[in-house]
Write an enzyme that holds these catalytic residues in place. Structure first.
Site, PDB file in Angstrom:
ATOM      1  CB  CYS A  83      -0.898  -0.011   1.221  1.00  0.00           C
ATOM      2  SG  CYS A  83      -1.857   1.483   1.427  1.00  0.00           S
ATOM      3  CB  CYS A  86      -0.877   1.758   5.606  1.00  0.00           C
ATOM      4  SG  CYS A  86      -1.223   0.244   4.707  1.00  0.00           S
ATOM      5  CG  ASP A 324      35.862   5.738  53.772  1.00  0.00           C
ATOM      6  OD1 ASP A 324      35.194   6.283  52.866  1.00  0.00           O
ATOM      7  OD2 ASP A 324      36.459   6.360  54.665  1.00  0.00           O
TER       8      ASP A 324
END
Ligand code: ZN
Length: 508
Positions: A83, A86, A324
């Site tokens: 198409c 689309c 730490d």
């Protein structure tokens, strides 16, 4: 079946009302039959469920298209071609991720393909949102067709009475409408505004063009400039009709779009508290110049064990504060949050317990987790809020340059909510701006170590963000007061543990 038969009757009736000439010309322009129905606002859903051959038969019967296309070979070519509006989307025709051509007759068949690949990976969806992304060429071509029709038929009665640009359902919405109901049935859940998104991405690169490799951008440019990338529509059927529009230009395509199906979910948040038992494990992955610092990280030890259970794409680790690498995290543990991205599986309570057990029985024995649970998307903000409120408790192994006396014990434990001014420590100056910050030591206690007069354990509870190492040794006067200044001697910290983090979140 009766319902379908009724719908078919309605469809046939609706087609009967269409202007035959306009329909004929749209077909000649390679507009697919579903797009024709769409452009004429016919009966939104049903045509998606009927195969194109049947649809053409209805149109032929109603509008005598047959008479216009004499050669039957030409007719079938028109039926099977992609198409021009689309680009195959409403023909359920596309190239899949392996570049295989997929052609489905019905919306239902297409929905089946979508549902199957969703179910392949995702097992526990509770609802879904369908998203469709289309190439802009579709919109461009549609507006070309519409302005062509307007120009050509504006004076016709049917155009003035029935034709409405505003009402035309877009390809995107038509596709969603066509398959949503079937998807609901096949997946066994409802379509709604959902965290689970099924996304169909259509992309188109003209396979017949030599310059196609540059892709969509080039494509759009060509549309705008209207240069020779366009093929002027010179369909023979069109010329045999009475169409002679010089400005009707639309890109003819020989190939349908590429379609990619992706699913995504909102992140899954799993929270809990962690304990760090090692002085050589960093909180987060810590790699400098390809070299790992420490044996492992809390982040990885937790994340790598949770991720496979949720079957996610990745994870992020967030913790309320940090310690730490050489500081252990003991006591009640530190709250954390793991954010699992695109999880295919929401773990059950039982499998959360399993995860916890698995992490806690890791041979390395570097970390522990507790109170693991799914938090929902508010988890992260919860963690942020909690951060401001917290108090922390520590145990520090301290050495001082003289023997400790009973008077020292009393002095130290007499302080309540001691205000300490801390200038940004020398060791973090490279990443923190130099600032004076006031911190609070809520309480302190010295625990003597048997047989040793210069070593002791200092237990203390502080306001969040206090630098403990500096509070002990004074950081060359940058932290004041300090244990050193209070006791009037040199003080060094040898080991530090966090023994508790008080927060209102992620408790038992
Ligand atoms: Zn179409």
């Amino acid at each position: 079946m009766d319902a379908v038969a009724d719908e078919m009757k309605l469809l046939e009736y609706a087609v009967h009302q269409l202007p035959p000439l306009a329909v004929k010309q749209l077909i000649a322009h390679q507009v697919c039959v579903r797009c024709i129905f769409r452009l004429f606002n016919i009966h939104e859903g049903i045509y998606a469920l009927i195969c194109p051959t049947t649809l053409y038969a209805i149109i032929e019967k109603a509008t005598e298209v047959e008479a216009a296309t004499t050669e039957s070979s030409q007719k079938s070519e028109v039926k099977s071609s992609i198409c021009s509006v689309c680009l195959g989307v409403m023909q359920f025709s596309y190239r899949d991720q392996k570049d295989m051509l997929v052609e489905k007759d019905h919306a239902g068949d297409f929905a089946m393909t979508v549902a199957e690949s969703v179910k392949e990976k995702y097992h526990e969806i509770t609802s879904f949102t369908l998203e469709v992304s289309l190439p802009t060429l579709i919109t461009e071509n549609e507006s070309v067709i519409l302005s062509y029709m307007k120009k050509k038929y504006a004076s016709e009665v049917w155009f003035q009475e029935k034709f409405s640009f505003e009402q035309i359902i877009t390809v995107k919405d038509a596709l969603k409408l066509s398959i949503t109901h079937s998807l609901e049935t096949l997946l066994g859940v409802k379509s709604s505004v959902s965290d689970f998104r099924i996304r169909l991405t259509y992309e188109h690169v003209d396979a017949t063009s030599a310059e196609n490799k540059t892709g969509k951008k080039q494509y759009n440019k060509r549309i705008k400039s209207g240069s020779n990338g366009f093929v002027k529509c010179n369909n023979e059927a069109m010329q045999s009709g009475d169409v002679s529009d010089s400005n009707f230009q639309m890109k003819k395509v020989g190939q349908p779009c590429h379609m990619t199906l992706t699913c995504s979910t909102e992140p899954v948040y799993i929270g809990g508290r962690y304990l760090k038992l090692s002085r050589n494990v960093s909180q987060t992955r810590w790699i400098i110049d390809d070299e790992r610092k420490g044996d492992a990280s809390v982040e990885e030890l937790i994340g790598e064990n949770i991720l496979p259970v949720c079957k996610g794409d990745g994870y992020k680790f967030h913790a309320a504060g940090r310690e730490d690498i050489d500081v252990r995290m003991l006591g009640s543990g530190r709250p954390f949050l793991i954010e699992i991205q695109n999880a295919c599986r929401l773990p059950s309570e039982a499998s959360i317990k399993e995860m916890e057990k698995k992490i806690n029985s890791l041979e390395s024995n570097l970390i522990r987790v507790k109170h693991l649970k799914i938090l929902g998307s508010q988890g992260w903000s919860l963690m942020r809020e909690g951060e401001a409120e917290k108090q922390k408790q520590y145990a520090a192994l301290v050495w001082i340059s003289r023997s400790i006396s009973d008077a020292d014990l009393e002095i130290v434990s007499s302080f309540k909510d001691l205000k300490v001014l801390q200038r940004t420590p020398i060791r973090v100056l490279h990443r923190r701006s130099p600032l004076d910050r006031e911190k609070i030591i809520h309480w302190m206690k010295i625990e003597k170590i048997g047989g040793s007069s210069q070593y002791f354990l200092l237990h203390l509870c502080t306001h969040a963000g206090t630098y403990i190492k500096e509070f002990v040794h004074g950081d060359l006067g940058r932290t004041h007061p300090s244990i050193g200044s209070i006791l009037g001697c040199r003080a060094e910290i040898l080991q530090l543990d966090v023994t508790d983090v008080k927060m209102d979140i992620l408790n038992e």
